[in-house]
Design an enzyme around this catalytic site. Structure first.
Site, PDB file in Angstrom:
ATOM      1  N   ARG A   1       5.644   6.624  13.615  1.00 18.60           N
ATOM      2  CA  ARG A   1       5.619   6.931  12.170  1.00 18.60           C
ATOM      3  C   ARG A   1       5.027   8.705  12.239  1.00 18.60           C
ATOM      4  O   ARG A   1       4.066   8.793  12.770  1.00 18.60           O
ATOM      5  CB  ARG A   1       4.663   6.289  11.299  1.00 18.60           C
ATOM      6  CG  ARG A   1       4.749   6.562   9.853  1.00 18.60           C
ATOM      7  CD  ARG A   1       3.736   6.022   8.995  1.00 18.60           C
ATOM      8  NE  ARG A   1       2.799   6.589   8.971  1.00 18.60           N
ATOM      9  CZ  ARG A   1       1.526   6.241   8.582  1.00 18.60           C
ATOM     10  NH1 ARG A   1       1.418   5.014   7.950  1.00 18.60           N
ATOM     11  NH2 ARG A   1       0.467   6.841   8.079  1.00 18.60           N
TER      12      ARG A   1
ATOM     13  N   HIS B   1       0.962  -1.141   0.039  1.00 13.73           N
ATOM     14  CA  HIS B   1      -0.153   0.046   0.102  1.00 13.73           C
ATOM     15  C   HIS B   1       0.944   1.202   0.206  1.00 13.73           C
ATOM     16  O   HIS B   1       2.215   1.251   0.243  1.00 13.73           O
ATOM     17  CB  HIS B   1      -0.691  -0.168   1.240  1.00 13.73           C
ATOM     18  CG  HIS B   1      -0.148   0.314   2.508  1.00 13.73           C
ATOM     19  ND1 HIS B   1       0.569  -0.957   3.072  1.00 13.73           N
ATOM     20  CD2 HIS B   1      -0.046   1.113   3.490  1.00 13.73           C
ATOM     21  CE1 HIS B   1       0.821  -0.652   4.415  1.00 13.73           C
ATOM     22  NE2 HIS B   1       0.719   0.618   4.420  1.00 13.73           N
TER      23      HIS B   1
ATOM     24  N   HIS C   1       4.832  -0.043   0.093  1.00 11.11           N
ATOM     25  CA  HIS C   1       5.329  -0.520   1.040  1.00 11.11           C
ATOM     26  C   HIS C   1       4.822  -1.983   1.777  1.00 11.11           C
ATOM     27  O   HIS C   1       3.448  -1.777   1.684  1.00 11.11           O
ATOM     28  CB  HIS C   1       6.004   0.244   2.295  1.00 11.11           C
ATOM     29  CG  HIS C   1       5.028   1.227   2.920  1.00 11.11           C
ATOM     30  ND1 HIS C   1       4.448   2.078   2.394  1.00 11.11           N
ATOM     31  CD2 HIS C   1       4.479   0.863   4.064  1.00 11.11           C
ATOM     32  CE1 HIS C   1       3.496   2.573   3.188  1.00 11.11           C
ATOM     33  NE2 HIS C   1       3.526   1.703   4.264  1.00 11.11           N
TER      34      HIS C   1
ATOM     35  N   ASP D   1       0.540   5.131   1.661  1.00 12.59           N
ATOM     36  CA  ASP D   1      -0.264   5.359   2.944  1.00 12.59           C
ATOM     37  C   ASP D   1      -1.504   6.475   2.490  1.00 12.59           C
ATOM     38  O   ASP D   1      -1.026   7.483   1.816  1.00 12.59           O
ATOM     39  CB  ASP D   1       0.750   6.216   4.100  1.00 12.59           C
ATOM     40  CG  ASP D   1       1.739   5.268   4.530  1.00 12.59           C
ATOM     41  OD1 ASP D   1       1.065   4.216   4.912  1.00 12.59           O
ATOM     42  OD2 ASP D   1       3.007   5.708   4.935  1.00 12.59           O
TER      43      ASP D   1
END
Length: 285
Positions: free
Chosen positions: A276, A107, A261, A109
């Site tokens: 993150r 995917h 990723h 983000d």
């Protein structure tokens, strides 16, 4: 990239590519310190060229993590994922015996946003001795590898993206229909191009992903599902990928406009704690 694209020989820091097209490890930089404009420009150029850049042994604070990311743009607050206490911009991603890893889908983000992420900066707080690697896939190479027939079908196509996974999560957590509908109003389904032209490099890349893309507009379900499955599968081609083995205080900074990723969930019941920070991008075109 242009002929001036940054290379291991021209970088003002050490730069070690992981593969010929995606992923490079950066050395000789302390991310806890502010950077001058020349260094920031070189790092941005490295990001654009390699799609994801990695840093080792960066024992930085949360404030320094945020400060580093802010040098590249405004930061988002994720409306669904848990954040670190006192830091709404910092996602706290923790997996252990009770909470197995679940990010093991290719995917990019937050593509369900009208203006999805420019990039994400992920810091390893605690990682397993073995396992828990993150894989990255070059969506430029994935597009370039398509047949001319498929390119013709998708070059002007658009697809619908939605936060369906998080809606299901809200239902499981017992959120009321009214609370869920409020999120539907705040984050309606959006249309993005199936092939995105990167706003800085001008290169074309596949911009659909299995986590958030629902269907291609103007196609019946069978045709859309078949074509999307073919496009999703390109991320899994090893020649388009690099793989990063985490250590404590490692950092990955990836360009969500150019790569996807996949976090390998092969470490249960070990603990994996990550933090993150995500940089807001523009509307894809």
């Amino acid at each position: 990239m242009s002929q001036a694209a940054i290379t291991p020989k021209t970088a003002p820091f050490s730069l070690s590519p992981l593969t010929p097209t995606i992923g490079a490890e950066i050395g000789g930089i302390d991310l806890s310190k502010p950077m001058d404009s020349a260094m920031l420009a070189s790092l941005r150029e490295a990001l654009l060229e390699w799609k994801v850049i990695f840093f080792r042994d960066q024992d930085i604070s949360t404030e320094e993590h945020l400060a580093f990311a802010r040098q590249f743009g405004e930061l988002e607050v994720h409306p669904f994922a848990p954040h670190k206490e006192g830091y709404p911009e910092v996602l706290a991603i923790t997996h252990n015996r009770e909470r197995p890893g679940k990010e093991n889908k290719w995917h990019s983000d937050v593509t369900w946003r009208e203006c999805p992420s420019l990039g994400s900066v992920l810091r390893a707080v605690e990682v397993p001795d073995v396992g828990g690697d993150t894989l990255f896939s070059d969506m430029y190479a994935a597009y370039d590898g398509l047949s001319d027939e498929v390119k013709e079908k998708i070059d002007s196509a658009v697809a619908i993206h939605d936060f369906a996974h998080f809606r299901t999560m809200m239902q499981k957590l017992g959120k009321t229909p009214e609370e869920i509908e409020e999120m539907n109003r705040r984050y309606p389904m959006v249309e993005h191009p199936v092939v995105r032209t990167h706003p800085e490099t001008g290169r074309k890349g596949i911009y659909v992903n299995v986590a958030f893309t629902q269907r291609i507009v103007g196609m019946d379900k069978v045709e859309s599902d078949t074509l999307l499955a073919h496009l999703y599968a390109q991320a899994a081609v090893p020649e388009y990928q690099c793989r990063f083995r985490w250590r404590k205080n490692s950092i990955a900074f990836w360009d969500n406009r150019a790569c996807q990723h996949y976090a390998a969930s092969d470490y249960w019941p070990a603990v994996r704690k990550m933090e993150r920070v995500t940089i807001i991008g523009d509307r894809p075109c």
